[in-house]
Each structure stands twice: as structure tokens, then as C-alpha cells.
Motif scaffolding. Structure first.
Motif, PDB file in Angstrom:
ATOM      1  N   GLY A  87     -18.864  -4.394 -28.481  1.00 38.01           N
ATOM      2  CA  GLY A  87     -18.167  -3.512 -27.540  1.00 38.01           C
ATOM      3  C   GLY A  87     -16.669  -3.429 -27.755  1.00 38.01           C
ATOM      4  N   GLY A  89     -15.500  -1.673 -30.697  1.00 36.49           N
ATOM      5  CA  GLY A  89     -15.260  -0.622 -31.694  1.00 36.49           C
ATOM      6  C   GLY A  89     -15.423  -1.137 -33.109  1.00 36.49           C
ATOM      7  N   LEU A  90     -16.083  -2.302 -33.243  1.00 36.28           N
ATOM      8  CA  LEU A  90     -16.221  -2.918 -34.571  1.00 36.28           C
ATOM      9  C   LEU A  90     -17.652  -2.830 -35.105  1.00 36.28           C
ATOM     10  N   LYS A  91     -18.430  -1.904 -34.521  1.00 34.20           N
ATOM     11  CA  LYS A  91     -19.717  -1.444 -35.068  1.00 34.20           C
ATOM     12  C   LYS A  91     -20.876  -2.437 -34.951  1.00 34.20           C
ATOM     13  N   SER A  92     -20.835  -3.273 -33.923  1.00 36.28           N
ATOM     14  CA  SER A  92     -21.943  -4.222 -33.762  1.00 36.28           C
ATOM     15  C   SER A  92     -23.267  -3.486 -33.563  1.00 36.28           C
ATOM     16  N   SER A  93     -23.246  -2.365 -32.832  1.00 35.93           N
ATOM     17  CA  SER A  93     -24.512  -1.678 -32.531  1.00 35.93           C
ATOM     18  C   SER A  93     -25.120  -1.058 -33.791  1.00 35.93           C
ATOM     19  N   ARG A 179     -11.899   0.380 -21.949  1.00 33.45           N
ATOM     20  CA  ARG A 179     -11.807   1.477 -22.897  1.00 33.45           C
ATOM     21  C   ARG A 179     -11.275   2.688 -22.139  1.00 33.45           C
TER      22      ARG A 179
HETATM   23  N1  LIG Z   1     -25.970  -9.183 -30.830  1.00 37.26           N
HETATM   24  C1  LIG Z   1     -26.470  -8.124 -30.163  1.00 37.26           C
HETATM   25  N2  LIG Z   1     -27.667  -8.195 -29.574  1.00 37.26           N
HETATM   26  C2  LIG Z   1     -28.183  -7.143 -28.907  1.00 37.26           C
HETATM   27  N3  LIG Z   1     -27.582  -5.948 -28.778  1.00 37.26           N
HETATM   28  C3  LIG Z   1     -26.398  -5.793 -29.351  1.00 37.26           C
HETATM   29  C4  LIG Z   1     -25.767  -6.864 -30.079  1.00 37.26           C
HETATM   30  N4  LIG Z   1     -24.588  -6.417 -30.548  1.00 37.26           N
HETATM   31  C5  LIG Z   1     -24.479  -5.138 -30.122  1.00 37.26           C
HETATM   32  N5  LIG Z   1     -25.543  -4.749 -29.413  1.00 37.26           N
HETATM   33  C6  LIG Z   1     -25.732  -3.411 -28.811  1.00 37.26           C
HETATM   34  O1  LIG Z   1     -24.602  -2.613 -29.115  1.00 37.26           O
HETATM   35  C7  LIG Z   1     -23.903  -2.192 -27.925  1.00 37.26           C
HETATM   36  C8  LIG Z   1     -22.396  -2.171 -28.178  1.00 37.26           C
HETATM   37  O2  LIG Z   1     -22.113  -0.958 -28.806  1.00 37.26           O
HETATM   38  P1  LIG Z   1     -20.690  -0.259 -28.680  1.00 37.26           P
HETATM   39  O3  LIG Z   1     -20.245  -0.313 -27.241  1.00 37.26           O
HETATM   40  O4  LIG Z   1     -20.765   1.043 -29.369  1.00 37.26           O
HETATM   41  O5  LIG Z   1     -19.729  -1.247 -29.441  1.00 37.26           O
HETATM   42  P2  LIG Z   1     -19.633  -1.549 -30.985  1.00 37.26           P
HETATM   43  O6  LIG Z   1     -18.381  -0.853 -31.429  1.00 37.26           O
HETATM   44  O7  LIG Z   1     -19.529  -3.033 -31.058  1.00 37.26           O
HETATM   45  O8  LIG Z   1     -20.848  -0.990 -31.661  1.00 37.26           O
HETATM   46  C9  LIG Z   1     -24.326  -3.208 -26.889  1.00 37.26           C
HETATM   47  O9  LIG Z   1     -24.230  -2.665 -25.605  1.00 37.26           O
HETATM   48  C10 LIG Z   1     -25.780  -3.471 -27.298  1.00 37.26           C
HETATM   49  O10 LIG Z   1     -26.617  -2.411 -26.894  1.00 37.26           O
END
Ligand SMILES: Nc1ncnc2c1ncn2[C@@H]1O[C@H](COP(=O)(O)OP(=O)(O)O)[C@@H](O)[C@H]1O
Ligand SMILES: O=C(O)C1=C[C@@H](OP(=O)(O)O)[C@@H](O)[C@H](O)C1
Length: 284
Positions: A87, A89-93, A179
């Protein structure tokens, strides 16, 4: 029992795609690693570093990939390890999505092209409201590494190239995770179109600076900070994604000066190398 491991890297934004549906990104060497265990039984159990978690995104990805008849007779255990802050902006999703699709494809013997993997992740992220455009730009950088330029609305990768691997990303994670108002990004389409055109011509640093000035001004961040980072020798500086993280790219000579600019602010600093490696999956 089948066990597979998938590793997908993180990324930062060069051009945010929300305003014009087209974006650009750069791979960095943060990562998400998924271990998927497929057994006889029923149900999906998700853990992150041994703690049970629930995730609509992950469940939906699996549902979209594997027919219900098969899922009704299979037990899936997914364990995640990640050093990508969620969450910011570093693309975890996007990294999570690719890791889930890659590992399920491997475990169920499904052959999928890179494009199919990325499109499934992007469509599911829209379906679950994790992204607005599908974030195909983010998905490509996590999957392939390097610089990527995409049309998110068409889910097309238009160009990708390796990035100079001696550079580093200096990333600031503000303590406040607020944000700004994302709807406002669309009111300044011209700046994002110009920024994307620069990226389309491989002028990534200027693209990111223009994106940085636009996003910091619109999302109530600090446009001055972008200028200060540039004065300290950064090649570019911008909010990554929708923020609130701020990233600067610098060579090793200027890294400390750039990093110092963040050190008086309330938050954490993360240093990452550039990543040009592709995501991968293998059976244990
Ligand atoms: N380790 C994780 N386990 C489960 N879901 C995750 C994980 N990391 C990210 N997510 C998913 O990605 C979403 C975050 O996405 P987003 O707000 O666009 O931020 P980011 O820039 O990190 O992608 C979380 O709400 C969740 O749905
Ligand atoms: O929701 C979306 O479609 C997008 C979200 C942003 O990324 P983050 O989710 O990393 O903030 C942005 O950079 C990307 O180009 C498109």
C-alpha cells in the motif's frame, strides 16, 4: 502432494497510468516469494510468514484460473514471504498476483504465456478493486524487470528494455500512509500524456521527473522535495504509484547525498538495486 515456489520482484513507477490509461515502470530487487502446496482435500489456506491471512485478490485469482470441480477436490496452501511494503505504491499487489498465477499454473500443469499471466492478474485486480486501470504497467515491471512502457487500457506491453544495473533506488516511506485524492490525477491529463511520451521515447528520467512534479502537486505531497532530490544529484525523483512512497534513482556516487535529503523527514528509508531479472517458478 505437489510443492512449487514462485519469486516475483517489485517495481517503482516512472509514469502513473491512472490519468491517461498508459504507464511506465522500472523493476527493483524487492520481492514476493510464494510457496504453494497442493494436496488432496478441500479449501484454500493462505499464510504470510506463518500467520493466517485472508485475501480476496488471491482467492479470486485462484477461482479465475482453476475450475470449481477441480478446486472442490484440492487443498491449496499458499505461504508468502515479501519485503515489499504493502500500500505504498511499490507494487506489492502486482507482484503477489504474478506469484499466485505462476505458482498455480505450475502446480496444475497449465501452460500460460507471459501475456496470459499478466492479463489474468490485471483483470482480477480490476475485479477485486485492487487497481483502477489493471496496473498492467506495474505487472510487467514485476514480471520482466527493467523499464516497461504499457497501454493499460489495451493491456499491451509496448516496449521494454534493460535498465542500468549499477543504479540504485532510494525510497522514502512516510510515516503517514495517507494517499491523496486520485480522481484529481485525471484533471491534469496533459502532464501525464507528456510524461508517458517521454518514457515511450526511452527518456525515462525526464518522464519520471515530470510525473513527480505532477503527482506531488496533485496528491498534496511536496513538489519542492523532488527539486531538492534532483539538486543532490538524483537522475529522477517521483512519487511511486499513488504514493505515499517517494523514490529517487541515483548512481552510487550520489546515493548518500540523495539519501540525506530524506533523513530529516518522518518515515523510513529503503535502498534497492535495479532489477532486470524475470519472475520464475520451480517445483520443489
Ligand atoms: N503480502 C500480501 N498478502 C496478501 N495480499 C497482499 C499482499 N501484499 C499486497 N496485497 C494486496 O495488494 C493490495 C495493496 O495494493 P495497492 O494499494 O495497490 O498497493 P501496492 O502499490 O503495494 O500494490 C492489498 O490491499 C492486498 O489486496
Ligand atoms: O490502480 C491503478 O491502475 C494504478 C495504480 C498505481 O500504482 P500503485 O497501486 O502501486 O499505487 C499506478 O502507478 C499505476 O500506473 C496504475
Amino acid at each position: 502432494m505437489t510443492q512449487v515456489v514462485a519469486k516475483v520482484y517489485g517495481a517503482v513507477s516512472i509514469v502513473n497510468a491512472i490519468a491517461v490509461g498508459k504507464g511506465s515502470t522500472l523493476g527493483i530487487d524487492t520481492f514476493v516469494e510464494t510457496t504453494l502446496t497442493k494436496k488432496e482435500g478441500k479449501g484454500i489456506h493462505i499464510t504470510s510468514e506463518n500467520k493466517t491471512i485472508s485475501s480476496r485478490l488471491i482467492n479470486k485469482l485462484i477461482e479465475n484460473m482453476i475450475p470449481k470441480k477441480i478446486l472442490d477436490n484440492t487443498k491449496l496452501e499458499l505461504d508468502f514471504k515479501s519485503n515489499i511494503p504493502t500500500g505504498y505504491g511499490l507494487k506489492s499487489s502486482s507482484a503477489i498476483s504474478s506469484a499466485v498465477v505462476l505458482s498455480c499454473a505450475k502446480a496444475f500443469g497449465k501452460t500460460m504465456s507471459d501475456e496470459e499471466i499478466l492479463k489474468l492478474g490485471a483483470k482480477t485486480s480490476i475485479q477485486t478493486k485492487v487497481s483502477i486501470t489493471g496496473a498492467y504497467d506495474d505487472a510487467c515491471a514485476c514480471h520482466f524487470g527493467g523499464f516497461n512502457v504499457t497501454d493499460n487500457l489495451k493491456m499491451k506491453l509496448l516496449h521494454r528494455e534493460l535498465a542500468p544495473k549499477e543504479l540504485q533506488a532510494i525510497i522514502f516511506l512516510p510515516k503517514s500512509r495517507k494517499r491523496g485524492n486520485l480522481r484529481k490525477l485525471k484533471e491534469f491529463k496533459n502532464a501525464f500524456e507528456q510524461s508517458w511520451q517521454l518514457a515511450r521515447n526511452s527518456d525515462y528520467w525526464n518522464a519520471a521527473v515530470l510525473n513527480g512534479i505532477a503527482t506531488t502537486s496533485i496528491l498534496n505531497s511536496e513538489p519542492n522535495l523532488i527539486m531538492r532530490l534532483m539538486e543532490k544529484g538524483a537522475l529522477c525523483a517521483t512519487i511511486s504509484g499513488n504514493g505515499p512512497s517517494i523514490m529517487a534513482i541515483a548512481d552510487r556516487k550520489n546515493k548518500s547525498r540523495v539519501q540525506k535529503e530524506f533523513s530529516g523527514l518522518d518515515g523510513k528509508i529503503m535502498i534497492s538495486n535495479i532489477n532486470n531479472k524475470k519472475a520464475y517458478v520451480h517445483e520443489l
